[in-house]
Design a protein around this motif. Structure first.
Motif, short mmCIF file in Angstrom:
data_model
loop_
_atom_site.label_atom_id
_atom_site.label_comp_id
_atom_site.label_asym_id
_atom_site.label_seq_id
_atom_site.Cartn_x
_atom_site.Cartn_y
_atom_site.Cartn_z
N ASP A 144 0.76 -1.29 -0.07
CA ASP A 144 -0.07 -0.02 -0.04
C ASP A 144 0.94 1.16 -0.14
O ASP A 144 0.53 2.29 0.14
N THR A 145 2.15 1.17 -0.40
CA THR A 145 2.98 2.25 -0.40
C THR A 145 2.46 3.28 -1.29
O THR A 145 2.61 4.54 -0.95
N VAL A 146 2.30 2.90 -2.57
CA VAL A 146 1.92 3.83 -3.45
C VAL A 146 0.49 3.48 -4.06
O VAL A 146 0.09 2.02 -3.74
N GLN A 147 -0.30 4.39 -4.40
CA GLN A 147 -1.77 4.11 -4.98
C GLN A 147 -1.68 3.34 -6.27
O GLN A 147 -0.85 3.56 -7.09
N ARG A 148 -2.33 2.14 -6.24
CA ARG A 148 -2.27 1.19 -7.37
C ARG A 148 -3.92 0.86 -7.71
O ARG A 148 -4.75 0.86 -7.06
N SER A 149 -4.00 0.64 -8.98
CA SER A 149 -5.33 0.40 -9.66
C SER A 149 -5.78 -0.88 -9.15
O SER A 149 -5.04 -1.83 -8.57
N LYS A 150 -7.08 -1.46 -9.55
CA LYS A 150 -7.36 -2.81 -8.94
C LYS A 150 -6.60 -3.79 -9.87
O LYS A 150 -6.79 -4.82 -9.24
N ILE B 184 0.37 0.73 -11.07
CA ILE B 184 0.88 1.97 -10.17
C ILE B 184 0.03 3.11 -10.98
O ILE B 184 0.18 3.54 -12.25
N GLU B 185 -0.72 3.87 -10.06
CA GLU B 185 -1.34 5.19 -10.80
C GLU B 185 -0.38 6.22 -10.87
O GLU B 185 0.20 6.84 -9.98
N THR C 99 3.57 9.68 -8.81
CA THR C 99 2.87 8.87 -8.12
C THR C 99 2.09 9.46 -6.86
O THR C 99 2.19 10.61 -6.64
N SER C 100 1.40 8.79 -5.90
CA SER C 100 0.89 9.26 -4.78
C SER C 100 1.75 9.67 -3.90
O SER C 100 1.51 10.46 -2.70
#
Length: 533
Positions: A460-466, A470-471, A478-479
């Motif tokens: 959960d370190t960076v925001q990822r899609s389903k 990596i978004e 990234t986030s």
């Protein structure tokens, strides 16, 4: 045997031979023995002052030949006629045996020479396999440098009896002491990590001692390489950490859609990428897996990357370019029969299924290209596509439909890969239209259903899609501040080499912009931040 142009090129290479050595052939009365004799005679004639050919070998495998310097104790054997993808391996083996220094880091050479373990290695390969040369060359070099390592390179197509007896259904396959050592591509550095028990600890100590980077890139594919070139040209301290340079490009046979390059192969393009990166002051760290990303505790501070061997690296900014890997079907039997009939590289493993029935799962470009390729080698190909229509380009579908030994099932869901005696024996699927079940007897299943991003280690370190991607925004951000991403591991559409390279360049420019606009805290600039183990 060799045409005139190749003879001239080979003769030029053999001028680099410095020390005399012997080629000792074991030959029979068969056509392959005659072919090998002709090849070896042509080689020996090019450097008669340094290379001696003997034909009194007594090896159990016929035909075969060994390379050895008298009195050195080293021995490298080819149970093969190393042409095709392995011709380069033959040239390098001749040069190394003749004393020409390999293009390998001095510390790696010393590590090989210091190995104190006896190894009897057998490398099974295919002349059409573009993944095999790296493995062949790695073990060849180890055998030439260290007399305790005996290596035999075996063409599975020539010695089908051994392939069947050992139930080898994927190349390269490496046996040590008669036991499976490794199946699939593996680098020299990874081999040394497996056989040199103290290597991981020493590597971790070296990595921990490195000064923090300004940009650290994780991944050495087109996105990572492009990012490194751009940041290095900006004059910032740049590092790349990767398991293998080139990434999945190494598994791509033909590249014909990269602007400015009308045609190349995946391994050739990967080698060109690595050389381009090495033209700049980039710290290239290979054969290392990543385990965790620890964000900076304050803006502009140091981000920590923990590695699989226990080491760690720190940097003011990080670019994630970890790419993707082949997607699994996820049905019973797939994991159980990997390398025992379930395969992912048609050009590598296709020749092992000569005259047999196989299936290709996937109706996109990669699946249909695989089916067309396999149809020229195997007895029959069954293609399964989940959707009502194949997704491949029309020209590929037209070519596939023209082949007499191909059967296509669309709207078909694979439900199970079955086996018998430890290897694949069939495949079950369901017709999605009416719900009826069907099965087909076969000996190989080639999975070609797309990619999954290599991002699980991020958690959960960076925001990822389903889908695990990596978004990123248009700048590759990234986030997490200071962390950028590019290539097939991201939400950017169209997983193509040219797209990945462009995204890597974008992420590099964004990282540079971040560095000049985000001053490093005094404490972070003075010393690495404390990290909880």
């Amino acid at each position: 045997m060799l045409d005139q142009d190749i003879k001239q090129q080979l003769a030029a290479y053999l001028e680099r031979v410095q020390e005399p050595f012997e080629m000792v052939a074991t030959l029979g009365e068969d056509a392959k023995s005659a072919e090998l004799r002709e090849l070896l005679e042509e080689i020996a004639a090019m450097r008669a002052d340094k290379i001696t050919l003997r034909t009194d070998g007594t090896d159990a495998r016929v035909p075969s030949f060994t390379l050895a310097r008298p009195g050195s104790g080293t021995q490298l054997r080819f149970a093969a006629i190393p042409m095709g993808h392995e011709f380069t391996s033959l040239i390098l083996a001749l040069l190394w045996t003749g004393g020409h220094p390999p293009k390998v880091e001095p510390e790696v050479i010393e590590q090989i020479k210091a190995l104190d373990t006896d190894m009897d290695v057998e490398v099974y390969m295919s002349l059409s396999c573009h993944n095999c040369p790296d493995v062949v060359q790695a073990f060849s070099l180890m055998s030439i440098l260290n007399p305790r390592i005996k290596t035999t390179i075996i063409d599975g197509g020539m010695f089908q009896g051994e392939i069947q007896a050992r139930e080898i259904m994927g190349v390269p396959s490496v046996f040590a002491g008669g036991q499976m050592f490794h199946s699939g591509r593996i680098t020299l550095e990874e081999i040394l990590q497996k056989v040199d028990t103290g290597a991981a600890r020493r590597d971790a100590d070296k990595l921990n001692a490195k000064a923090p980077f300004e940009v650290l890139i994780i991944g050495g594919g087109p996105a990572g390489a492009a990012a490194a070139i751009y940041t290095a040209r900006k004059g910032v301290r740049t590092g790349i950490v990767t398991e293998r340079f080139g990434g999945q490009v190494n598994d791509t046979l033909d590249i014909a859609n990269y602007p400015g390059i009308s045609h190349t192969t995946g391994p050739e393009y990967a080698a060109a990428l690595e050389q381009h990166v090495r033209d700049y002051e980039v710290d290239l760290i290979t054969a290392q897996s990543v385990a965790e990303l620890v964000p900076a505790t304050q803006p502009g501070g140091l981000i920590t990357v923990k590695l699989g061997n226990g080491g760690r690296l720190q940097s003011r900014s990080v670019i994630l370019a970890t790419g993707a890997r082949w997607r699994n079907v996820g049905v019973p039997g797939e994991e159980e029969y990997k390398t025992k009939g379930v395969a992912y590289c048609p050009s590598c493993d296709g020749p092992l299924f000569k005259g047999k029935d196989v299936a290709v799962i996937g109706g996109g470009n990669s699946g249909i290209e695989a089916a067309i390729d396999l149809a020229g080698v195997v007895k029959h190909v069954t293609v399964l596509e989940f959707m009502p229509e194949m997704k491949a380009d029309a020209v590929l579908v037209k070519k596939l439909n023209s082949l007499p030994n191909v059967t296509v099932h669309t709207n078909a869901q694979t439900t199970e890969i079955t086996g018998e005696g430890g290897k694949v024996s069939g495949l079950k699927f369901r017709h999605r239209g009416d719900g009826t079940d069907a099965s087909v007897d076969l000996e190989g299943v080639f999975v070609q259903i797309g990619l999954v991003p290599n991002t699980e280690w991020l958690g959960d370190t960076v925001q990822r899609s389903k889908f695990g991607e990596i978004e990123v925004n248009a700048r590759g951000e990234t986030s997490v501040p200071g962390v950028f991403a590019a290539g097939d591991c991201t939400t950017v559409p169209y997983k193509q080499i040219v797209v990945a390279a462009g995204a890597g360049s974008t992420a590099a420019l964004s990282a540079f912009d971040y560095l000049i606009r985000t001053p490093a805290p005094q404490a972070a600039a003075a010393a690495p931040e404390a990290v909880t183990a």
